[in-house]
Design a protein around this motif. Sequence first.
Motif, PDB file in Angstrom:
ATOM      1  N   HIS A 113       0.856  -1.194   0.000  1.00  0.00           N
ATOM      2  CA  HIS A 113       0.000   0.000   0.000  1.00  0.00           C
ATOM      3  C   HIS A 113       0.890   1.242   0.000  1.00  0.00           C
ATOM      4  CE1 HIS A 113      -2.974   2.965   1.049  1.00  0.00           C
ATOM      5  NE2 HIS A 113      -2.490   3.164   2.242  1.00  0.00           N
TER       6      HIS A 113
ATOM      7  N   HIS B 118       0.956   4.656   1.131  1.00  0.00           N
ATOM      8  CA  HIS B 118       0.199   5.416   2.121  1.00  0.00           C
ATOM      9  C   HIS B 118       0.248   6.928   1.858  1.00  0.00           C
ATOM     10  CE1 HIS B 118      -1.384   5.909   6.355  1.00  0.00           C
ATOM     11  NE2 HIS B 118      -1.053   7.138   5.996  1.00  0.00           N
TER      12      HIS B 118
ATOM     13  N   HIS C 138       3.870   0.284   2.748  1.00  0.00           N
ATOM     14  CA  HIS C 138       3.936  -0.809   3.726  1.00  0.00           C
ATOM     15  C   HIS C 138       3.040  -1.949   3.288  1.00  0.00           C
ATOM     16  CE1 HIS C 138      -0.005   0.215   5.580  1.00  0.00           C
ATOM     17  NE2 HIS C 138       0.359   1.486   5.470  1.00  0.00           N
TER      18      HIS C 138
ATOM     19  N   HIS D 184       0.061  -4.536   3.223  1.00  0.00           N
ATOM     20  CA  HIS D 184      -1.353  -4.343   3.550  1.00  0.00           C
ATOM     21  C   HIS D 184      -2.136  -5.640   3.441  1.00  0.00           C
ATOM     22  CE1 HIS D 184      -4.862  -2.035   4.560  1.00  0.00           C
ATOM     23  NE2 HIS D 184      -4.232  -0.876   4.436  1.00  0.00           N
TER      24      HIS D 184
ATOM     25  N   HIS E 274      -7.007   6.519   9.541  1.00  0.00           N
ATOM     26  CA  HIS E 274      -6.493   6.764   8.191  1.00  0.00           C
ATOM     27  C   HIS E 274      -7.602   6.574   7.157  1.00  0.00           C
ATOM     28  CE1 HIS E 274      -4.150   6.742   4.597  1.00  0.00           C
ATOM     29  NE2 HIS E 274      -4.071   5.436   4.468  1.00  0.00           N
TER      30      HIS E 274
ATOM     31  N   HIS F  67      -8.055   6.113   3.075  1.00  0.00           N
ATOM     32  CA  HIS F  67      -7.296   5.818   1.857  1.00  0.00           C
ATOM     33  C   HIS F  67      -7.711   6.735   0.699  1.00  0.00           C
ATOM     34  CE1 HIS F  67      -5.424   1.611   2.474  1.00  0.00           C
ATOM     35  NE2 HIS F  67      -5.664   2.129   3.665  1.00  0.00           N
TER      36      HIS F  67
ATOM     37  N   HIS G 183      -9.623   3.124   8.398  1.00  0.00           N
ATOM     38  CA  HIS G 183      -9.292   2.222   9.497  1.00  0.00           C
ATOM     39  C   HIS G 183      -8.362   2.889  10.490  1.00  0.00           C
ATOM     40  CE1 HIS G 183      -5.138   1.170   8.067  1.00  0.00           C
ATOM     41  NE2 HIS G 183      -5.652   1.369   6.864  1.00  0.00           N
TER      42      HIS G 183
ATOM     43  N   HIS H 175      -4.939   3.060  12.310  1.00  0.00           N
ATOM     44  CA  HIS H 175      -3.591   2.623  11.924  1.00  0.00           C
ATOM     45  C   HIS H 175      -2.839   2.019  13.098  1.00  0.00           C
ATOM     46  CE1 HIS H 175      -0.500   2.273   8.907  1.00  0.00           C
ATOM     47  NE2 HIS H 175      -1.305   2.869   8.038  1.00  0.00           N
TER      48      HIS H 175
HETATM   49 CU1  C2O Z   1      -1.055   2.997   5.906  1.00  0.00          CU
HETATM   50 CU2  C2O Z   1      -4.585   1.123   5.166  1.00  0.00          CU
HETATM   51  O1  C2O Z   1      -2.816   2.013   5.576  1.00  0.00           O
END
Ligand code: C2O
Length: 463
Positions: A90, A92, A132, A134, A397, A399, A445, A447
């Motif tokens: 992912h 981020h 990172h 996911h 967080h 997305h 979500h 983190h």
């Molecule tokens: Cu850094 Cu869904 O994450």
Amino acid sequence: MNLDRRSLLKFALAGCAGTAVPRLALAQSTGGFFELTAAPGTARLYGKDGGTSGLWLYNGELPGPEIRVKRGDRVKVRFKNELDQATSVHWHGIRIDNAMDGVAGLTQPPVAPGESFDYNFVAPDAGTYWYHAHAMSWNQVPRGLSGPLIVEEDDPVFSPETDITLVLSDWRLDENGVLDTASFGARHDFSHAGRLGNWLTVNGVSLPDIPLKQGHWHRVRLINTSAARILDLAPSRFGAKIIAYDGQAFMDARDVPGTVQLAPAQRMDLVLRPQAAGTLDFEMMTRQPFTFATFQVSGAESDSRPLRLPEVNGLPEPDLESAREVPLVMQGGAMGGMRSLLQDRSENEVRQMMQDGLFWTFNGNPGMQDAPMFTAERGETIVLESRNDTSFAHAMHIHGHHFRVLERNGEPLRHQDWRDTFTTQPRETVKIAFVADNPGKWLIHCHMLGHAASGMRTWFKVG
Ligand code: C2O
Ligand code: CU
């Protein structure tokens, strides 16, 4: 387990200080693709006096190599999985094409062991980002699967020697200084503050020295890759100002007295011009400040040029007049939070939830549901009002979008900064706003990765 001065002192005296902070390896590209491989690897997390930990790494590096591109570039990454479990990557904080968001099970199938996946996306905004794992993030990220993604301005204002990336990660080490793997997935961590560690590394090493040039402006990019640790930092104590959060530059350099939180996944860009040769402590503000790195300032010719700040990104401005309000109520967790779950379900159902490893809910639902939490029309402004009805802080967080943080507990904020991850304290209400302009399926979500795995996870749909 507590990261306090007493438990750290032994190691601080053990003589591991003096290692220069490593410059991060730069990802190499071949045929236009950066090669990124996840595989088992090792590191000495606690200096030369500690044991060797078995980790999972990108390209054998801790942290993963720095991927550096220019704003507007197409980023192509050929990812290979050499772990013995499925994963995904992912990106981020990037306002990314949904198919490239790297959420295993939502935006792509998990990348099985031995398989590859090509990521190919545009990085529209300059700033400090990271990547990172996911899939089973609670297990994969705190074993080492993360790295920085730096998007340069068209005309970078800092030279490479004065533009420093520092990845801050906390680890749970045993008495030999080796990563404690037996406690991964512990229910107690998931239902409390998450998997907190007892040791902090900077770019993968313990208690490093960070060289700075006296009389020169530096940009220091901080990334908190910890699974659950909120870092209390005090940049003003070493003369630094803040110029960006979560990749988004401010209009000016901000002097912030006292402690500033850097929650898991958050970034903070600092600027500082040390006036005299010598040392400056980089501290974590625990009960007593704990020095986890030392800036070593050495004499060089001063540079009298004034500070130039990076350009601000042009993010879509929320239209609050026509906004739609969406509530997000967080419940559950230990320390009284489980009781609130009884509002929506019987005691038996709550017991069953806990047996299934689900301790938290968003709007009454534990974890991902088939239906999205809400569907936005493309271009619609969403005001999310989150209410933290739990006894713990969270780092939320979203997305694919950046949002402005408007209010806390009904008080409009003086700086309504752009963020991709916001903190919320127990019992706090936080209002944020964003333009849902990126079509696709997007996660929301916590983190704190154990919280996400045990219920603090939902999704919304745009377009
Ligand atoms: Cu850094 Cu869904 O994450
Ligand atoms: Cu949380």
